[in-house]
Design a protein around this motif. Sequence first.
Motif, PDB file in Angstrom:
ATOM      1  N   ILE A  98      32.461  40.488  44.583  1.00  0.00           N
ATOM      2  CA  ILE A  98      33.131  39.203  44.375  1.00  0.00           C
ATOM      3  C   ILE A  98      33.661  38.668  45.706  1.00  0.00           C
ATOM      4  O   ILE A  98      33.557  37.482  46.012  1.00  0.00           O
ATOM      5  N   GLY A  99      34.209  39.560  46.522  1.00  0.00           N
ATOM      6  CA  GLY A  99      34.721  39.146  47.818  1.00  0.00           C
ATOM      7  C   GLY A  99      33.632  38.630  48.741  1.00  0.00           C
ATOM      8  O   GLY A  99      33.895  37.816  49.636  1.00  0.00           O
ATOM      9  N   ALA A 100      32.390  39.080  48.519  1.00  0.00           N
ATOM     10  CA  ALA A 100      31.262  38.638  49.350  1.00  0.00           C
ATOM     11  C   ALA A 100      30.711  37.296  48.907  1.00  0.00           C
ATOM     12  O   ALA A 100      29.787  36.770  49.535  1.00  0.00           O
ATOM     13  N   GLY A 101      31.267  36.755  47.816  1.00  0.00           N
ATOM     14  CA  GLY A 101      30.856  35.413  47.420  1.00  0.00           C
ATOM     15  C   GLY A 101      30.237  35.284  46.053  1.00  0.00           C
ATOM     16  O   GLY A 101      29.948  34.164  45.609  1.00  0.00           O
ATOM     17  N   ALA A 102      29.997  36.406  45.360  1.00  0.00           N
ATOM     18  CA  ALA A 102      29.447  36.309  44.009  1.00  0.00           C
ATOM     19  C   ALA A 102      30.496  35.735  43.062  1.00  0.00           C
ATOM     20  O   ALA A 102      31.687  36.007  43.205  1.00  0.00           O
ATOM     21  N   LYS A 103      30.061  34.940  42.108  1.00  0.00           N
ATOM     22  CA  LYS A 103      30.971  34.365  41.122  1.00  0.00           C
ATOM     23  C   LYS A 103      30.980  35.157  39.821  1.00  0.00           C
ATOM     24  O   LYS A 103      31.776  34.880  38.917  1.00  0.00           O
ATOM     25  N   GLY A 104      30.091  36.157  39.725  1.00  0.00           N
ATOM     26  CA  GLY A 104      30.057  36.961  38.515  1.00  0.00           C
ATOM     27  C   GLY A 104      29.445  38.319  38.783  1.00  0.00           C
ATOM     28  O   GLY A 104      28.680  38.503  39.740  1.00  0.00           O
ATOM     29  N   MET A 127      34.911  32.308  36.970  1.00  0.00           N
ATOM     30  CA  MET A 127      34.457  33.607  37.461  1.00  0.00           C
ATOM     31  C   MET A 127      34.315  34.585  36.302  1.00  0.00           C
ATOM     32  O   MET A 127      35.072  34.525  35.339  1.00  0.00           O
ATOM     33  N   TRP A 128      33.342  35.486  36.408  1.00  0.00           N
ATOM     34  CA  TRP A 128      33.134  36.497  35.385  1.00  0.00           C
ATOM     35  C   TRP A 128      33.129  37.869  36.060  1.00  0.00           C
ATOM     36  O   TRP A 128      32.303  38.163  36.917  1.00  0.00           O
ATOM     37  N   ALA A 129      34.077  38.711  35.681  1.00  0.00           N
ATOM     38  CA  ALA A 129      34.153  40.072  36.217  1.00  0.00           C
ATOM     39  C   ALA A 129      35.021  40.887  35.273  1.00  0.00           C
ATOM     40  O   ALA A 129      35.768  40.320  34.461  1.00  0.00           O
ATOM     41  N   ARG A 203      38.637  26.084  38.711  1.00  0.00           N
ATOM     42  CA  ARG A 203      38.895  26.701  37.413  1.00  0.00           C
ATOM     43  C   ARG A 203      39.304  28.159  37.547  1.00  0.00           C
ATOM     44  O   ARG A 203      40.138  28.651  36.796  1.00  0.00           O
ATOM     45  N   THR A 204      38.681  28.859  38.498  1.00  0.00           N
ATOM     46  CA  THR A 204      39.007  30.270  38.676  1.00  0.00           C
ATOM     47  C   THR A 204      40.467  30.442  39.061  1.00  0.00           C
ATOM     48  O   THR A 204      41.185  31.283  38.514  1.00  0.00           O
ATOM     49  N   ALA A 205      40.936  29.633  40.023  1.00  0.00           N
ATOM     50  CA  ALA A 205      42.335  29.715  40.439  1.00  0.00           C
ATOM     51  C   ALA A 205      43.268  29.353  39.297  1.00  0.00           C
ATOM     52  O   ALA A 205      44.333  29.949  39.137  1.00  0.00           O
ATOM     53  N   LEU A 206      42.867  28.378  38.481  1.00  0.00           N
ATOM     54  CA  LEU A 206      43.677  27.983  37.329  1.00  0.00           C
ATOM     55  C   LEU A 206      43.821  29.149  36.360  1.00  0.00           C
ATOM     56  O   LEU A 206      44.931  29.496  35.925  1.00  0.00           O
TER      57      LEU A 206
END
Length: 218
Positions: A98-104, A127-129, A203-206
């Motif tokens: 996720i830190g490398a830029g993946a959103k899921g 984001m999905w994790a 949306r992820t930050a929200l």
Amino acid sequence: MDVQLQAAIKQQVVGLVATDPLRILGLEVILSKDSASSVVSLTVPVALHTFDLTVLLIDADSAPELFELLGVFRKIRPDLRLIVLGRTNEQDFVQRVIGAGAKGYLSHDAKESDIRLCIEVVRDGSMWAPRKVLARLIEAAPSALTKAPQAAEAKFTEREGQVLNLLIEGRPNRDIAMTLGIDEGTVKAHVSRLMRKVGVGNRTALTMHFLSSNRPMN
């Protein structure tokens, strides 16, 4: 024109980086159940630039230099939402992905319903994790979640609260719209207003803000 390419033009396209024929076939079958989506392997010439790709699935087993590959895609297609498929749910690895830029991130044994939902959620801009990974991301970046002092005093309408609750549950726009009996455009408008009220840019930050604050919604 190739039949696969013709079909992809008419649908929302999901790109795929994978070499295992069984995994490719399995993903094609799973996503074929969603008539709005089409899978195009990046072994198809010019697929990356020919189609309006919104989401790209990357099988970690097919990408020995996974993190370098994520960096390349972020550079040449920063608008592309990346989802990694991997063997492990080990938190440090997933957090690094996720830190490398993946959103899921999805494990290879993910359920069909989770795969389709992940793609839709990521396509919508969230984001999905695994929840534990999201919690660690929150802890690792507290300043990013406290840049909105107005959030504590923000007042939400009843409908905004309903949308936010469903968003926190990881529901995509389509599900939120169906649940509340409104159209997707109205859902997007509510989400935009929520982000402005809270003072976040996506949306992820929200979602992460309210997961970390445990603030109850109406």
